[in-house]
Design an enzyme around this catalytic site. Structure first.
Site, PDB file in Angstrom:
ATOM      1  N   ASP A 291       9.826  -5.638   9.069  1.00 52.07           N
ATOM      2  CA  ASP A 291       8.784  -5.465  10.077  1.00 52.07           C
ATOM      3  C   ASP A 291       8.581  -6.858  10.685  1.00 52.07           C
ATOM      4  OD1 ASP A 291       6.725  -3.360  11.090  1.00 52.07           O
ATOM      5  OD2 ASP A 291       5.484  -5.109  10.721  1.00 52.07           O
TER       6      ASP A 291
ATOM      7  N   ILE B  58       0.866  -1.186   0.000  1.00 52.01           N
ATOM      8  CA  ILE B  58       0.000   0.000   0.000  1.00 52.01           C
ATOM      9  C   ILE B  58       0.898   1.230   0.000  1.00 52.01           C
ATOM     10  CG2 ILE B  58      -1.914   1.203   1.138  1.00 52.01           C
ATOM     11  CD1 ILE B  58      -2.654  -1.699   0.467  1.00 52.01           C
TER      12      ILE B  58
ATOM     13  N   GLY C  68       4.368   4.030   3.251  1.00 50.16           N
ATOM     14  CA  GLY C  68       3.948   2.818   2.548  1.00 50.16           C
ATOM     15  C   GLY C  68       4.046   1.639   3.494  1.00 50.16           C
ATOM     16  N   LYS C  69       3.444   0.555   3.147  1.00 44.64           N
ATOM     17  CA  LYS C  69       3.580  -0.661   3.969  1.00 44.64           C
ATOM     18  C   LYS C  69       3.159  -1.846   3.120  1.00 44.64           C
ATOM     19  CE  LYS C  69       4.576  -1.903   8.276  1.00 44.64           C
ATOM     20  NZ  LYS C  69       5.457  -1.237   9.231  1.00 44.64           N
ATOM     21  N   GLY C  70       3.726  -2.992   3.430  1.00 43.76           N
ATOM     22  CA  GLY C  70       3.344  -4.179   2.672  1.00 43.76           C
ATOM     23  C   GLY C  70       3.339  -5.379   3.562  1.00 43.76           C
TER      24      GLY C  70
END
Ligand code: NAD
Length: 457
Positions: free
Chosen positions: A190, A104, A149-151
């Site tokens: 993460d 995202i 952002g992050k995934g």
């Protein structure tokens, strides 16, 4: 509804819970359930909210104090791009394994999207969205030139072989490589990912685009990673705890700490607090917890965890449950595991005097209100755990310069950034008479909004 109306003048509510009310007495505008649907839900106390909605609740609470138009609010909360890809690999058994990966990209007004990659069975699009938007506000709070952002991938890395993990990671990069890169979107570790996973990402990305170590951060130090990155988030948590305790007239030395989650962030926070003279009385991980009222020997515990892969079984402390850890009397409680930990019931039972959010999104808004009413300060995630992205920024800069900084310089620069950011947020909270979380969001919204106004859309 007039989209240019100031956010604080939105007409009244649809939500039922009192915690949906912002500081101006109005309820926050409801989110579009179709556009923002999916994700995990807090239903424990009858208050239904998803992760992204919770983050936007905090946004709206702060935005209500600012002169933000409806259009600007929509622009700032809506993610720029959402990638959802099927990642199919051959498992060691010869079967096909199907996983869903997300990336995202929330906002890039201030620079390339930046944020971690999470491998966990609970990962879904709504959670990734929430974490991506937290990154937008976090990078703005510590004033580094990135967006958010992050995934993630909904897999359980503990059940995968190293070969399966590598194939999964490479296949995922194969699906999204055109959308990431040093100037576009830079992943980092993460929950469930580490320096090895980042090394595979760098290597796979190079097959499509050539040598660009700045395409990902949190890499191994011997493969273009940065000194101090692995410990950076936990070290930053310790620095912020020290600063906050200072404002309360206390020092880390002699203060008791309970840390939920003994992974990368929790273990390094424990180590640095221990080195500052803090007394770590309780720790836990997904398998259970430990308690020693005289303080746990963190050096010995780390040796135990290196061998056993969990805190349980350490001989220098008594076994407790995770629930015990969260509700025992202690000076400082540090959630350092997953999001959505504190609901209203738990918030009433917490006996700590201060909460420092090392995890992302550990506190539901209803719990946040209860902590505020009980006078328990909460140092928010977007400030407390920003040390990781600060040193990721240093890693990115070193990669672009093809130059390596020594650990002392990294630590010095990180401390300067964290202390400075804490001071700005703390002073704003005092000046505006708001919580540290609202102050941090106000600061971030101002910075991102200013970038949008100056840069245009
Ligand atoms: P990690 O995978 O290294 O560690 C997570 C830890 O939490 C593990 O010890 C796991 O056993 C434990 N855990 C899981 N469920 C638990 C439960 N129900 N009760 C108690 N413990 C539980 O992950 P990490 O990188 O340390 O990340 C932890 C948190 O910090 C996450 O919320 C993450 O988003 C946030 N964070 C991480 C970084 C980073 O640089 N790694 C940066 C900023 C924020």
């Amino acid at each position: 509804m007039d989209q240019n109306q100031p956010i604080s003048s939105y007409p009244c509510p649809v939500r039922v819970s009192s915690v949906a009310r912002n500081s101006s007495g109005l309820a926050d505008p409801p989110l579009d359930p179709v556009r923002f649907g999916g994700g995990w839900v807090n239903v424990g106390t009858g208050f239904q909210m998803r992760a992204f909605e919770a983050t936007n609740h905090y946004f709206d609470k702060a935005a209500a104090r600012l002169d933000l138009t409806g259009n600007m609010r929509t622009l700032m909360v809506t993610p720029d791009r959402e990638l959802r890809v099927e990642v199919a690999i051959e498992m060691d058994s010869g079967q096909i394994g199907n996983f869903i990966g997300y990336r995202i990209q929330h906002d890039n007004a201030r620079g390339p999207f930046k944020g971690g990659l999470r491998y966990h069975p609970d990962v879904d699009q709504d959670e990734a969205r929430s974490l991506a938007s937290l990154m937008t506000w976090k990078t703005a709070v510590v004033d580094i030139p990135f967006g958010g952002g992050k995934g993630g991938m909904n897999c359980d890395p503990s059940t995968l072989s190293k070969g399966e993990l590598e194939r999964l990671t490479r296949r995922f990069v194969g699906q999204i490589h055109d959308f990431i890169g040093p100037d576009k979107d830079i992943p980092a570790p993460d929950v469930g990912t580490d320096a090895q996973v980042m090394a595979w990402i760098m290597n796979e990305y190079a097959k499509f685009h050539g040598f660009h170590p700045a395409c990902v951060t949190g890499k191994p130090v011997e493969l273009h990673g940065s000194e101090g990155r692995e410990a950076a988030t936990g070290y930053g948590v310790a620095l912020i705890a020290r600063e906050m305790l200072g404002k309360l007239g206390r020092t880390v030395a002699g203060t008791t700490f309970a840390i939920q989650g003994y992974g990368n962030v929790g273990s390094f926070a424990a180590l640095h607090l221990h080195q500052l003279g803090g007394v770590i009385v309780s720790v836990s991980d997904a398998f259970g917890g430990l308690h020693n009222p005289g303080g746990i020997d963190i050096g010995e515990l780390d040796k135990h965890v290196a061998a056993a892969r969990k805190v349980v079984g350490f001989p220098g402390a008594d076994a407790i449950t995770n629930e015990d850890l969260l509700t025992r009397p202690v000076d400082v409680l540090i959630p350092a595991a997953l999001g959505g930990i504190f609901d209203a019931t738990l918030a009433r039972e917490v006996k700590a005097s201060l909460i420092v959010e090392a995890a992302n999104g550990p506190t539901w808004p209803e719990a946040d209100d209860i902590f505020e009413a009980r006078g328990i300060p909460v140092v928010p995630d977007i400030l407390a755990n920003a040390g990781g992205v600060v040193v990721s920024y240093f890693e990115w800069v070193q990669n672009l310069q093809h130059f390596r900084w020594p650990l002392e310089q990294i630590r010095r620069e990180q401390e300067r950034k964290m202390v400075e950011s804490f001071k700005v947020v703390y002073d704003m909270a005092l000046r505006k008479g708001v919580s540290l979380r609202t102050a941090a969001f106000m600061l971030a919204i101002n910075r991102v909004g200013r970038a949008r106004v100056l840069g245009g859309i």
